[in-house]
Design a protein around this motif. Structure first.
Motif, mmCIF file in Angstrom:
data_model
loop_
_atom_site.group_PDB
_atom_site.id
_atom_site.type_symbol
_atom_site.label_atom_id
_atom_site.label_comp_id
_atom_site.label_asym_id
_atom_site.label_seq_id
_atom_site.Cartn_x
_atom_site.Cartn_y
_atom_site.Cartn_z
ATOM 1 N N THR A 30 0.258 -12.805 0.475
ATOM 2 C CA THR A 30 0.159 -13.732 -0.657
ATOM 3 C C THR A 30 1.533 -14.072 -1.226
ATOM 4 O O THR A 30 1.620 -14.600 -2.338
ATOM 5 C CB THR A 30 -0.730 -13.132 -1.762
ATOM 6 O OG1 THR A 30 -0.183 -11.879 -2.168
ATOM 7 C CG2 THR A 30 -2.157 -12.952 -1.290
ATOM 8 N N ASP A 31 2.575 -13.791 -0.482
ATOM 9 C CA ASP A 31 3.918 -14.147 -0.947
ATOM 10 C C ASP A 31 4.016 -15.654 -1.090
ATOM 11 O O ASP A 31 3.608 -16.409 -0.206
ATOM 12 C CB ASP A 31 4.990 -13.654 0.026
ATOM 13 C CG ASP A 31 5.130 -12.141 0.023
ATOM 14 O OD1 ASP A 31 4.693 -11.519 -0.964
ATOM 15 O OD2 ASP A 31 5.652 -11.595 1.011
ATOM 16 N N GLY A 32 4.539 -16.104 -2.188
ATOM 17 C CA GLY A 32 4.716 -17.523 -2.422
ATOM 18 C C GLY A 32 3.462 -18.228 -2.920
ATOM 19 O O GLY A 32 3.476 -19.433 -3.110
ATOM 20 N N VAL A 33 2.388 -17.489 -3.102
ATOM 21 C CA VAL A 33 1.156 -18.092 -3.620
ATOM 22 C C VAL A 33 1.145 -17.899 -5.131
ATOM 23 O O VAL A 33 1.218 -16.782 -5.628
ATOM 24 C CB VAL A 33 -0.102 -17.443 -2.988
ATOM 25 C CG1 VAL A 33 -1.362 -18.023 -3.595
ATOM 26 C CG2 VAL A 33 -0.088 -17.619 -1.484
ATOM 27 N N GLU A 34 1.065 -19.010 -5.844
ATOM 28 C CA GLU A 34 1.077 -18.948 -7.296
ATOM 29 C C GLU A 34 -0.286 -18.506 -7.834
ATOM 30 O O GLU A 34 -1.307 -18.980 -7.352
ATOM 31 C CB GLU A 34 1.409 -20.336 -7.858
ATOM 32 C CG GLU A 34 2.500 -20.298 -8.899
ATOM 33 C CD GLU A 34 2.852 -21.691 -9.344
ATOM 34 O OE1 GLU A 34 2.429 -22.061 -10.453
ATOM 35 O OE2 GLU A 34 3.541 -22.382 -8.573
ATOM 36 N N PRO A 35 -0.302 -17.614 -8.815
ATOM 37 C CA PRO A 35 -1.583 -17.207 -9.397
ATOM 38 C C PRO A 35 -2.268 -18.397 -10.060
ATOM 39 O O PRO A 35 -1.610 -19.259 -10.637
ATOM 40 C CB PRO A 35 -1.199 -16.168 -10.451
ATOM 41 C CG PRO A 35 0.198 -15.786 -10.169
ATOM 42 C CD PRO A 35 0.820 -16.914 -9.421
ATOM 43 N N LEU A 36 -3.582 -18.451 -9.955
ATOM 44 C CA LEU A 36 -4.357 -19.551 -10.534
ATOM 45 C C LEU A 36 -5.291 -19.024 -11.610
ATOM 46 O O LEU A 36 -5.824 -17.934 -11.510
ATOM 47 C CB LEU A 36 -5.213 -20.220 -9.460
ATOM 48 C CG LEU A 36 -4.512 -20.912 -8.318
ATOM 49 C CD1 LEU A 36 -5.530 -21.362 -7.275
ATOM 50 C CD2 LEU A 36 -3.770 -22.121 -8.833
ATOM 51 N N SER A 37 -5.486 -19.834 -12.633
ATOM 52 C CA SER A 37 -6.526 -19.523 -13.602
ATOM 53 C C SER A 37 -7.762 -20.338 -13.298
ATOM 54 O O SER A 37 -8.842 -20.064 -13.807
ATOM 55 C CB SER A 37 -6.041 -19.814 -15.022
ATOM 56 O OG SER A 37 -5.758 -21.183 -15.160
ATOM 57 N N HIS A 38 -7.605 -21.352 -12.460
ATOM 58 C CA HIS A 38 -8.713 -22.222 -12.103
ATOM 59 C C HIS A 38 -8.407 -22.853 -10.756
ATOM 60 O O HIS A 38 -7.250 -23.128 -10.452
ATOM 61 C CB HIS A 38 -8.874 -23.316 -13.173
ATOM 62 C CG HIS A 38 -10.218 -23.941 -13.185
ATOM 63 N ND1 HIS A 38 -10.591 -24.894 -12.287
ATOM 64 C CD2 HIS A 38 -11.293 -23.739 -13.981
ATOM 65 C CE1 HIS A 38 -11.837 -25.273 -12.532
ATOM 66 N NE2 HIS A 38 -12.281 -24.581 -13.567
ATOM 67 N N VAL A 39 -9.427 -23.100 -9.960
ATOM 68 C CA VAL A 39 -9.173 -23.649 -8.633
ATOM 69 C C VAL A 39 -8.842 -25.131 -8.658
ATOM 70 O O VAL A 39 -8.274 -25.649 -7.706
ATOM 71 C CB VAL A 39 -10.366 -23.397 -7.684
ATOM 72 C CG1 VAL A 39 -10.545 -21.922 -7.433
ATOM 73 C CG2 VAL A 39 -11.627 -24.017 -8.201
ATOM 74 N N PHE A 40 -9.212 -25.815 -9.718
ATOM 75 C CA PHE A 40 -8.904 -27.239 -9.825
ATOM 76 C C PHE A 40 -7.611 -27.430 -10.608
ATOM 77 O O PHE A 40 -7.274 -26.638 -11.482
ATOM 78 C CB PHE A 40 -10.036 -27.994 -10.534
ATOM 79 C CG PHE A 40 -11.334 -27.940 -9.788
ATOM 80 C CD1 PHE A 40 -11.481 -28.575 -8.566
ATOM 81 C CD2 PHE A 40 -12.409 -27.249 -10.302
ATOM 82 C CE1 PHE A 40 -12.663 -28.528 -7.869
ATOM 83 C CE2 PHE A 40 -13.602 -27.186 -9.610
ATOM 84 C CZ PHE A 40 -13.735 -27.820 -8.391
#
Length: 95
Positions: A46-56
């Motif tokens: 998951t390196d470089g994957v930004e955390p999301l609070s919502h998928v949209f």
């Protein structure tokens, strides 16, 4: 993490549910499968994957807070069928 019968019984106790021996064995296998799947997910890169609070891709659509004049209490209370000087009186619902 190893799912044991003791752990299943502990979780059942915390959940306030009763499990017979057959259900406890089934739950032990099911919880074990869930934990194994979490281990698979933990191995993903998951390196470089930004955390999301919502998928949209949406932003906050709320308005800004503003201090405004409120309604006059006496005007609001005059519309209530029954009231005191400060509150609306409602029927008692719990004995």
């Amino acid at each position: 993490m190893q799912i044991t019968k003791d752990l299943v019984e502990y979780v059942a106790e915390l959940s306030r549910i009763k499990l017979d021996d057959r259900s406890a064995e089934k739950m032990e296998k099911e919880l074990g499968a869930i934990v194994q799947y979490m281990d698979v997910l933990n191995k993903l890169d998951t390196d470089g994957v930004e955390p999301l609070s919502h998928v949209f891709n949406i932003t906050n659509v709320m308005r800004e807070d503003e201090v405004r004049e409120s309604y006059d209490r006496a005007d609001i209370l005059k519309n209530a069928p029954e009231h005191t000087d400060e509150t609306v009186v409602v029927p008692k619902t719990v004995e």
